[in-house]
Design a protein around this motif. Structure first.
Motif, PDB file in Angstrom:
ATOM      1  N   ALA A   1      12.792  -5.652   4.733  1.00  0.00           N
ATOM      2  CA  ALA A   1      12.420  -5.931   6.124  1.00  0.00           C
ATOM      3  C   ALA A   1      11.106  -6.708   6.222  1.00  0.00           C
ATOM      4  O   ALA A   1      10.896  -7.457   7.164  1.00  0.00           O
ATOM      5  N   CYS A   2      10.231  -6.542   5.210  1.00  0.00           N
ATOM      6  CA  CYS A   2       8.939  -7.234   5.252  1.00  0.00           C
ATOM      7  C   CYS A   2       9.068  -8.712   4.880  1.00  0.00           C
ATOM      8  O   CYS A   2       8.089  -9.454   4.916  1.00  0.00           O
ATOM      9  N   GLN A   3      10.274  -9.148   4.529  1.00  0.00           N
ATOM     10  CA  GLN A   3      10.517 -10.571   4.260  1.00  0.00           C
ATOM     11  C   GLN A   3      11.108 -11.258   5.485  1.00  0.00           C
ATOM     12  O   GLN A   3      11.367 -12.456   5.450  1.00  0.00           O
ATOM     13  N   ARG A   4      11.378 -10.473   6.510  1.00  0.00           N
ATOM     14  CA  ARG A   4      12.104 -11.020   7.659  1.00  0.00           C
ATOM     15  C   ARG A   4      11.294 -10.889   8.945  1.00  0.00           C
ATOM     16  O   ARG A   4      10.401 -10.050   9.040  1.00  0.00           O
ATOM     17  N   ARG A   5      11.663 -11.700   9.929  1.00  0.00           N
ATOM     18  CA  ARG A   5      11.062 -11.576  11.252  1.00  0.00           C
ATOM     19  C   ARG A   5      11.959 -10.710  12.107  1.00  0.00           C
ATOM     20  O   ARG A   5      13.123 -11.030  12.308  1.00  0.00           O
TER      21      ARG A   5
ATOM     22  N   ALA B   1      -6.001  -1.077   6.591  1.00  0.00           N
ATOM     23  CA  ALA B   1      -5.786  -0.068   7.632  1.00  0.00           C
ATOM     24  C   ALA B   1      -5.022  -0.681   8.815  1.00  0.00           C
ATOM     25  O   ALA B   1      -4.096  -0.073   9.344  1.00  0.00           O
ATOM     26  N   LEU B   2      -5.419  -1.895   9.190  1.00  0.00           N
ATOM     27  CA  LEU B   2      -4.748  -2.576  10.309  1.00  0.00           C
ATOM     28  C   LEU B   2      -3.270  -2.785   9.998  1.00  0.00           C
ATOM     29  O   LEU B   2      -2.392  -2.481  10.807  1.00  0.00           O
ATOM     30  N   LEU B   3      -2.999  -3.277   8.801  1.00  0.00           N
ATOM     31  CA  LEU B   3      -1.608  -3.496   8.390  1.00  0.00           C
ATOM     32  C   LEU B   3      -0.843  -2.175   8.353  1.00  0.00           C
ATOM     33  O   LEU B   3       0.293  -2.079   8.802  1.00  0.00           O
ATOM     34  N   GLY B   4      -1.500  -1.147   7.834  1.00  0.00           N
ATOM     35  CA  GLY B   4      -0.838   0.148   7.654  1.00  0.00           C
ATOM     36  C   GLY B   4      -0.582   0.910   8.943  1.00  0.00           C
ATOM     37  O   GLY B   4       0.306   1.746   9.002  1.00  0.00           O
ATOM     38  N   TRP B   5      -1.395   0.637   9.966  1.00  0.00           N
ATOM     39  CA  TRP B   5      -1.251   1.390  11.216  1.00  0.00           C
ATOM     40  C   TRP B   5      -0.568   0.596  12.317  1.00  0.00           C
ATOM     41  O   TRP B   5      -0.462   1.070  13.443  1.00  0.00           O
ATOM     42  N   THR B   6      -0.107  -0.612  12.003  1.00  0.00           N
ATOM     43  CA  THR B   6       0.563  -1.401  13.024  1.00  0.00           C
ATOM     44  C   THR B   6       2.064  -1.133  13.031  1.00  0.00           C
ATOM     45  O   THR B   6       2.720  -1.229  14.057  1.00  0.00           O
ATOM     46  N   GLY B   7       2.622  -0.735  11.877  1.00  0.00           N
ATOM     47  CA  GLY B   7       4.032  -0.391  11.814  1.00  0.00           C
ATOM     48  C   GLY B   7       4.927  -1.627  11.837  1.00  0.00           C
ATOM     49  O   GLY B   7       4.451  -2.731  11.591  1.00  0.00           O
ATOM     50  N   SER B   8       6.214  -1.491  12.162  1.00  0.00           N
ATOM     51  CA  SER B   8       6.860  -0.217  12.409  1.00  0.00           C
ATOM     52  C   SER B   8       6.915   0.653  11.151  1.00  0.00           C
ATOM     53  O   SER B   8       6.582   0.184  10.069  1.00  0.00           O
ATOM     54  N   LYS B   9       7.363   1.858  11.299  1.00  0.00           N
ATOM     55  CA  LYS B   9       7.437   2.751  10.140  1.00  0.00           C
ATOM     56  C   LYS B   9       8.326   2.166   9.049  1.00  0.00           C
ATOM     57  O   LYS B   9       7.985   2.239   7.872  1.00  0.00           O
ATOM     58  N   LEU B  10       9.457   1.601   9.448  1.00  0.00           N
ATOM     59  CA  LEU B  10      10.335   1.008   8.436  1.00  0.00           C
ATOM     60  C   LEU B  10       9.669  -0.201   7.789  1.00  0.00           C
ATOM     61  O   LEU B  10       9.747  -0.375   6.570  1.00  0.00           O
ATOM     62  N   PHE B  11       8.995  -1.013   8.603  1.00  0.00           N
ATOM     63  CA  PHE B  11       8.314  -2.187   8.052  1.00  0.00           C
ATOM     64  C   PHE B  11       7.283  -1.753   7.001  1.00  0.00           C
ATOM     65  O   PHE B  11       7.188  -2.343   5.922  1.00  0.00           O
ATOM     66  N   GLU B  12       6.526  -0.700   7.291  1.00  0.00           N
ATOM     67  CA  GLU B  12       5.516  -0.175   6.362  1.00  0.00           C
ATOM     68  C   GLU B  12       6.156   0.307   5.067  1.00  0.00           C
ATOM     69  O   GLU B  12       5.674   0.065   3.970  1.00  0.00           O
ATOM     70  N   ARG B  13       7.238   1.019   5.251  1.00  0.00           N
ATOM     71  CA  ARG B  13       7.948   1.569   4.108  1.00  0.00           C
ATOM     72  C   ARG B  13       8.469   0.460   3.194  1.00  0.00           C
ATOM     73  O   ARG B  13       8.388   0.545   1.962  1.00  0.00           O
ATOM     74  N   GLU B  14       8.965  -0.608   3.833  1.00  0.00           N
ATOM     75  CA  GLU B  14       9.502  -1.733   3.093  1.00  0.00           C
ATOM     76  C   GLU B  14       8.394  -2.512   2.386  1.00  0.00           C
ATOM     77  O   GLU B  14       8.589  -2.998   1.273  1.00  0.00           O
ATOM     78  N   LEU B  15       7.245  -2.635   3.027  1.00  0.00           N
ATOM     79  CA  LEU B  15       6.100  -3.279   2.379  1.00  0.00           C
ATOM     80  C   LEU B  15       5.723  -2.547   1.090  1.00  0.00           C
ATOM     81  O   LEU B  15       5.495  -3.159   0.050  1.00  0.00           O
ATOM     82  N   ARG B  16       5.665  -1.232   1.163  1.00  0.00           N
ATOM     83  CA  ARG B  16       5.284  -0.443  -0.020  1.00  0.00           C
ATOM     84  C   ARG B  16       6.361  -0.516  -1.096  1.00  0.00           C
ATOM     85  O   ARG B  16       6.071  -0.569  -2.288  1.00  0.00           O
TER      86      ARG B  16
END
Ligand code: GTP
Ligand code: MN
Ligand code: MN
Length: 391
Positions: free
Chosen positions: A16-20, A327-342
């Protein structure tokens, strides 16, 4: 024959972090159905299944038009057999039996209602469900021992179950801004979470606080809380260290200075006139609105008197300046987007990303970044702006 929608190149990418992923999209009926199944799996503590449905919903949000036939899905990642089955049924019959029977099941409805109470997680909700409780008012009437978060959750449930508007978020922002400037001039606050992604409403309001001089932010949270408390703004607050590092897919190497990180889960008492965009009515030390006799913690009766003010969930996070981008990246979400980044960082880059830092496991060093753009770049990802992180 109508032509298949052209699948944008980025929709073929599997993270998801590769997509808009914009907020508004063309497949709401399908995504709502898949997200309901995801939520149900989460309530049944089946995380793998929950994430699979959520990823399937997320891919549909990237499409430029409504899916009409199964052929329209060709070449798309993230669609497992189960999700495809649900989509097929919905395209053919307009609804899915599994989705509808889940939606109407007593267990789904009760667990959703119970976890909808602030302070109540899946484990507690399940225990209460087995004990015969079905909704917040059952909990209020029961003999269950509640921790202080749950007490506040039951007490203010009516208000907290309402969506928070953008105007209310801005009014809270002004209060937080004032508190922060009182105790540490020069500190900066940023609205994060769903509102930063462009949402019109939220279940809470999220803020990130920092100061351009590294170290100045230390000890800031207790002072801000104290100031807010003397103003009579807080109905509930619990300050903790950031617990992200305890999560399963958190980074393997915690940064050494993580203990300076602080977050606060709170409930604000927001004057309704300010929430509607009016002037910031202030009576220092006194009641912000009317409604006497609604003192928190007095009695565990759900409160219905909501004329003068509204209880609103607010999350505050304090970050050292050097970690601000993370912190900004981590707290902006969405939760799925964060999960996919990690997941991307770990699986594709052999790196560990948290809301404090990015560690390169191959180079055995932390990669510095002061902006979100730099972090995407370290990760080898195209920059995705907040409004397109609505996965
Ligand atoms: P609504 O509040 O429902 O509008 O959506 P939201 O996207 O703002 O959700 P929420 O307020 O729950 O979370 C905002 C962001 O904070 C999301 O990106 C979460 O991943 C992140 N978040 C939530 N809890 C934690 C935590 O304990 N640590 C860190 N680092 N991030 C968290
Ligand atoms: Mn939020
Ligand atoms: Mn939040």
């Amino acid at each position: 024959l109508t032509p298949s929608p052209v699948i944008p190149k980025s929709s073929a990418k599997s993270y998801a972090c590769q997509r808009r992923t914009p907020l508004k999209h063309h497949n709401l009926l399908l995504t709502e159905a898949l997200e309901l199944l995801s939520e149900n799996a989460e309530l049944g503590e089946n995380e793998g299944r929950s994430v699979a449905f959520r990823r399937a919903a997320a891919i549909l949000k990237t499409l430029p038009q409504a899916v009409q036939r199964m052929e329209d899905l060709q070449g798309l990642p993230c669609l497992g057999d189960h999700s495809l089955r649900v989509i097929k049924e919905m395209l053919e019959y307009g609804s899915s039996q599994e989705v509808e029977s889940t939606r109407h099941s007593e267990q789904y409805q009760a667990l959703k209602a119970l976890t909808g109470i602030f302070g109540v997680g899946v484990k507690t909700a399940e225990r209460w469900f087995r004990g015969g409780l079905r909704c917040p008012s059952d909990v209020a009437k029961s003999e269950e021992r509640l921790n202080s978060a749950q007490q506040a959750g039951v007490l203010y449930h009516e208000d907290l179950s309402q969506r928070v508007s953008r105007a209310e978020a801005d009014a809270i922002g002004q209060i937080v801004e004032r508190a922060v400037q009182e105790v540490l001039p020069g500190a900066q606050i940023t609205l994060t979470g769903g509102f930063r992604r462009g949402k019109e409403t939220g279940h809470d309001v999220d803020f990130l606080i920092t100061h351009p001089e590294e170290g100045k932010e230390e000890g800031l949270m207790p002072k801000v809380i104290q100031w807010l408390e003397t103003q009579g703004v807080l109905l509930y607050q619990k300050t903790t260290r950031n617990s992200y590092l305890e999560s399963k897919d958190g980074p393997s190497r915690p940064p050494h200075n993580m203990d300076r990180f602080e977050r606060c889960f709170s409930i604000f008492k927001l004057d309704r006139s300010t929430g509607e965009g009016g002037p910031l009515a202030q009576a220092p030390g006194g009641e912000v609105g009317g409604c006497e006799g609604r003192a928190p913690g007095s009695e565990l009766e759900p409160q219905h008197c909501s004329t003068g003010w509204k209880a609103v969930r607010v999350d505050l996070v304090v970050s050292p300046y050097s970690q601000f981008g993370f912190a900004l990246l981590g707290w902006t979400g969405s939760k799925l987007f964060e999960r996919e980044l990690r997941r991307w960082a770990g699986k594709e880059k052999n790196m560990s990303l948290s809301s404090h830092a990015l560690y390169d496991n191959s180079q055995r060093r932390y990669l510095r970044a002061s902006t979100e753009e730099e972090i995407f770049s370290h990760l080898g990802l195209e920059y995705i702006p907040p409004c397109d992180r609505n996965a």
